[in-house]
Design a protein around this motif. Structure first.
Motif, mmCIF file in Angstrom:
data_model
loop_
_atom_site.group_PDB
_atom_site.id
_atom_site.type_symbol
_atom_site.label_atom_id
_atom_site.label_comp_id
_atom_site.label_asym_id
_atom_site.label_seq_id
_atom_site.Cartn_x
_atom_site.Cartn_y
_atom_site.Cartn_z
ATOM 1 N N SER A 91 1.132 -1.270 0.295
ATOM 2 C CA SER A 91 0.139 -0.017 -0.072
ATOM 3 C C SER A 91 0.617 1.204 0.455
ATOM 4 O O SER A 91 1.859 1.003 0.548
ATOM 5 C CB SER A 91 -1.075 -0.113 0.881
ATOM 6 O OG SER A 91 -0.232 0.109 2.552
ATOM 7 N N VAL A 200 -1.683 9.310 -4.932
ATOM 8 C CA VAL A 200 -3.111 8.800 -5.333
ATOM 9 C C VAL A 200 -4.190 9.384 -5.905
ATOM 10 O O VAL A 200 -4.394 8.062 -6.734
ATOM 11 C CB VAL A 200 -2.938 7.721 -3.468
ATOM 12 C CG1 VAL A 200 -4.532 6.802 -4.044
ATOM 13 C CG2 VAL A 200 -2.107 6.969 -3.559
ATOM 14 N N SER A 221 -0.844 4.688 -5.780
ATOM 15 C CA SER A 221 -1.841 2.724 -6.439
ATOM 16 C C SER A 221 -2.691 1.982 -6.736
ATOM 17 O O SER A 221 -3.802 2.963 -7.474
ATOM 18 C CB SER A 221 -2.394 2.945 -4.333
ATOM 19 O OG SER A 221 -2.265 3.698 -3.089
ATOM 20 N N SER A 231 0.790 -0.735 -4.319
ATOM 21 C CA SER A 231 0.916 0.219 -4.764
ATOM 22 C C SER A 231 2.358 0.308 -5.491
ATOM 23 O O SER A 231 3.111 -0.681 -5.124
ATOM 24 C CB SER A 231 0.707 1.411 -3.295
ATOM 25 O OG SER A 231 -0.729 0.927 -3.206
#
Length: 413
Positions: A91, A200, A221, A231
């Motif tokens: 992530s 993101v 991500s 990610s």
């Protein structure tokens, strides 16, 4: 261009849209739906390449090919010079925590970090915690209440000769506002600071070009740009090479790969490659040609215009409803300054109730602060109720926006 956007062909490539024809997916800032390319890539990996790396047998060799190809496509997605600058992890938050701790080891007590109230908490808390652990000073820059962005003058005022790093947000996951990352990075560089960018919310909507930004690290991500829950991090090769990653003694040593600890999630990396393959398909569908990078540029150019038209209609409709305040930029002539994530509050109904009411009509949206903790605090929002957030992706339609506006109007009457 938006009138020529191949929306029917796009929607046909997303199995969830076909299986849930009554659903309106406006929960996209929290995670988009995935095209068939992603599902097929993950499934194919489980069938043909589900093995650890480095073997001489067929499935292991196939797994190796997935890892190599995914890193090359991820480099093209970011505009990186080489796949050596790419690290793929679980992530954005996990990668940021890892980099923050490694980078902080090279700093001294009293050195300074700069964070902003515009950022998602994933690009704030890691820096606050290393500051606490290593005796660093944190300076916070507030976003401008008129432009909704981080403006140059207060940003400059937060910098000093002791500033080691600036954590910047590319696009807000609450207000939708886009920062001038290139301009802010230039200011930070003059002060001698590193720049760490959270892209993101920008990544699903426009082309990332790390070379043009001149930042040092950028994270995004895949599940926000039509891929699986995984990610990627880009970092300048010389910077990543200089950092002592927390890694196994016998683990990989390349600039990016040394931050990929343990056996990789091969099937999810296959899905990440599938997401980029889909975007390349879209780019070629709208007239792009050549390399994956060129196809990606064409895809985002077409999708950006299409999404902007939908966002204009949504913002115009919301601002015309009594009791509703859009918490973000509303200038319909400057859609280039925002992504199509539109948050609002109503003085007639709680956001939690509004989200539940929309869900009953099969319209998917989130309420709350959505981890945009600093911006919610600066706006003085109820931290539990936050905002009602509607996020457009390029598979949404005019009809869905009209249906959503009708539902919001009825629920806020």
């Amino acid at each position: 261009m938006s009138q020529l956007f191949p929306i029917d062909q796009v929607r046909a490539r997303f199995p969830a849209l076909q299986a849930n024809k009554s659903a309106v997916f406006l929960d996209n800032p929290a995670g988009t739906q995935v095209p068939g390319e992603v599902i097929d890539a993950v499934s194919d990996c489980y069938r043909d390449a589900f093995a650890n790396l480095g073997g001489s047998f067929r499935t292991s060799l196939a797994a190796d090919e997935i890892i190599v190809r995914t890193h090359r496509l991820a480099a093209a997605f970011c505009g990186a010079a080489s796949e050596r600058e790419i690290a793929i992890g679980a992530s954005m938050t996990e990668l940021t925590y890892q980099l923050a701790r490694v980078m902080a080891r090279g700093w001294q007590a009293g050195d300074e970090l700069v964070v902003t109230t515009m950022d998602h908490e994933g690009n704030v808390s890691p820096w606050l915690q290393v500051a606490s652990d290593f005796g660093l000073t944190v300076r916070e820059v507030r976003f401008d209440a008129t432009s909704w962005r981080i403006e140059p003058e207060p940003f400059k005022a937060a910098l000093s000769e002791r500033t080691k790093l600036v954590a910047l947000n590319y696009a807000s996951n609450l207000s939708g506002a886009i920062n001038d990352v290139k301009g802010l990075t230039a200011i930070a560089k003059k002060a001698g600071a590193l720049v760490y960018v959270d892209a993101v919310q920008f990544a699903p909507h426009d082309l990332i070009d790390v070379a043009a930004l001149s930042c040092d690290v950028l994270v995004c991500s895949a599940y926000k740009f039509f891929g699986p829950h995984i990610s990627l991090l880009w970092g300048r090769e010389d910077l990543l090479d200089s950092l002592a990653a927390e890694r196994l003694r016998c683990g990989p040593t390349g600039p990016g790969e040394k931050f990929e600890r343990g056996t990789p999630q091969i099937e999810l990396q296959a899905g990440l490659a599938g997401a980029i393959d889909y975007l390349c398909w879209l780019g070629r569908e709208v007239g792009g040609d050549g390399s994956p990078r060129e196809a990606l540029a064409a895809a985002f150019a077409a999708a950006r215009d299409y999404e902007a038209d939908l966002a204009r209609r949504l913002i115009e409709g919301l601002t015309g409803l009594p009791g509703i305040t859009v918490q973000g930029p509303t200038d319909l002539q400057r859609m280039d300054l925002r992504v199509p994530t539109i948050s609002f509050t109503s003085d007639r109904i709680s956001n939690r109730q509004l989200a539940a009411g929309l869900a009953e009509q099969d319209i998917y949206a989130w309420s709350g602060h959505n981890y945009a903790y600093g911006i919610a605090q600066q706006l003085g929002l109820d931290m539990e109720d936050g905002v009602l957030r509607l996020g457009i992706a390029h598979y949404n339609t005019d009809e869905e926006i009209a249906r959503t506006l009708e539902a919001v109007a009825a629920l806020t009457k």
